[in-house]
Design an enzyme around this catalytic site. Structure first.
Site, PDB file in Angstrom:
ATOM      1  CB  CYS A  18      -0.935  -0.009   1.209  1.00 45.31           C
ATOM      2  SG  CYS A  18      -2.057   1.415   1.231  1.00 45.31           S
ATOM      3  CB  CYS A  72      -0.840   2.683   3.860  1.00 46.16           C
ATOM      4  SG  CYS A  72      -2.194   1.824   3.115  1.00 46.16           S
ATOM      5  CG  ASP A  73       2.921   1.395   4.483  1.00 49.00           C
ATOM      6  OD1 ASP A  73       2.259   1.895   5.405  1.00 49.00           O
ATOM      7  OD2 ASP A  73       2.914   0.190   4.209  1.00 49.00           O
TER       8      ASP A  73
END
Ligand code: NAP
Length: 350
Positions: free
Chosen positions: A168, A171-172
């Protein structure tokens, strides 16, 4: 007595559905999943995909970073006492999920730490059986079991999860370890294009490693990626191994040509992002709900969370192969609880 409403799943969709159903006095029971090795390996432990991430920067209401200066200078002294301590410093995925879980519990949701292994949707009330062997009936069900990211299945991927291996980028991607460093994205679909393009905001170079010599992605997204100076495509290549060590996590990948298997190359990188699709967690449904060609539960009526079986509702990623965001999952979780509440009322079961 059958349950009025059973919620299966414990990501943002499941907890939001539980909060709304509990506040509507429906006394929901939530099967949050089981903590077992099978779920750990599949990436389907309780609290869902967010529990596998670190900081969450895009969930509204939780600005990232240290907010002390902002609070000191911009928030009225009287209002400050209403702000929770966590409002000072953003939120992590696991923390956000624990907070949602607690919020559902506060309103009286009953939580069972077990999987629903089997269910019979052929007649109402529906019959359910947990992995631990509990059998019960429920008038309404909300399916919120989410989806899991696909990985190639390499041991080295597993070893470096949360140490440079991710599925992701959104997300990261902004984490310090990825900034100004070369990164690798594997895949050739829209997700790979989107993730690679997104990561160029932070990375020095993004390698897209794709097993064929043309992308599956839509032309517009592929063209955008190909036009990006920071993106280099390694065509007709598979990931042989994710390279790294215990101290630094991922340090690179070894790729192997799919045309000449003798040919390998090592790419230096601090991050490896798998973008080879997701799999919805629907195995336990055993085909009892209509799904699309990728296995995601279908909502037959636009803007409603009803499924093909009356009394069964679906929310979150298990029914969404397009947006796949925590906030959209929470939104459909709310919608599913409201849809279920109205349906139960229409049946005289409120
Ligand atoms: P996808 O379209 O199924 O693409 C998966 C990619 O991963 C393919 O290129 C595939 O290679 C590769 N792949 C699969 N298994 C592999 C393996 N074992 N080893 C190496 N490569 C492997 O999945 P997606 O990109 O996640 O997209 C899913 C859906 O969401 C699509 O409908 C897409 O259009 C949509 N989506 C839309 C957007 C957007 O519009 N903004 C963004 C993301 C996703 P092959 O091509 O060789 O099969």
């Amino acid at each position: 007595m059958p349950e009025r409403i059973t919620i299966i799943g414990s990501g943002p969709a499941g907890w939001t559905a539980a909060i709304y159903a509990a506040r509507a006095n429906l006394e929901p029971i939530v099967y949050e999943g089981a903590f077992n090795e099978d779920n750990r390996l599949k990436g389907t432990l309780p609290l869902g995909q967010l529990a596998l991430t670190t900081e969450v920067e895009n969930y509204p209401g939780f600005p990232s970073g240290d907010l002390t200066a902002f609070l000191d200078t911009s928030i009225d002294e009287k209002k400050r006492k209403y702000m929770a301590p966590h409002a000072k410093e953003g939120v992590s995925g696991p923390e956000l999920m624990e907070l949602m879980r607690q919020q559902a519990m506060n309103f009286g949701a009953r939580i069972i730490t077990d999987d629903i292994a089997e269910l019979d949707l052929s007649e109402r009330p529906f019959k359910l059986k947990s992995l631990g062997g509990t059998e019960f009936e429920s008038h309404a069900i909300i399916i919120a079991t989410g989806a899991r990211a696909n990985y190639l299945g390499l041991d080295s991927e597993e070893k470096f999860k949360n140490m440079g291996v991710s599925a992701c980028a959104v997300c990261d991607g902004a984490m310090p370890r990825y900034r100004g460093k070369p990164l690798v994205v594997v895949g050739g679909g829209d997700s790979a294009m989107e993730e690679a393009t997104f990561l160029t905001k932070y990375a020095s170079t993004v390698y897209i490693v794709h097993r064929r010599d043309e992308f599956r992605a839509s032309k517009i997204m592929a063209d955008r990626a190909l036009a990006n100076e920071k993106i280099t495509v390694k065509w007709s290549s598979n990931i042989d191994e994710v390279l790294g060590d215990d101290e630094n996590g991922v340090t690179g990948v070894r790729i192997r040509s799919t045309i000449d298997p003798e040919k390998t190359e090592e790419l230096e990188a601090t991050g490896y992002f798998a973008a080879i699709g997701h799999t919805p967690n629907t195995d336990f449904l055993k085909g009892q709900l209509q799904t699309n060609d990728k296995g995601y539960v279908i909502w037959p009526v636009s803007h409603r969370t009803n499924t093909s079986v009356e009394g069964v509702f679906a929310a979150g990623d298990v029914a969404d192969d397009h947006y796949k965001q925590a906030v959209t999952a929470a939104g459909t979780g709310c919608a599913a609880a409201l849809d279920a509440e109205r349906w139960l009322a229409a049946q005289g079961l409120e």
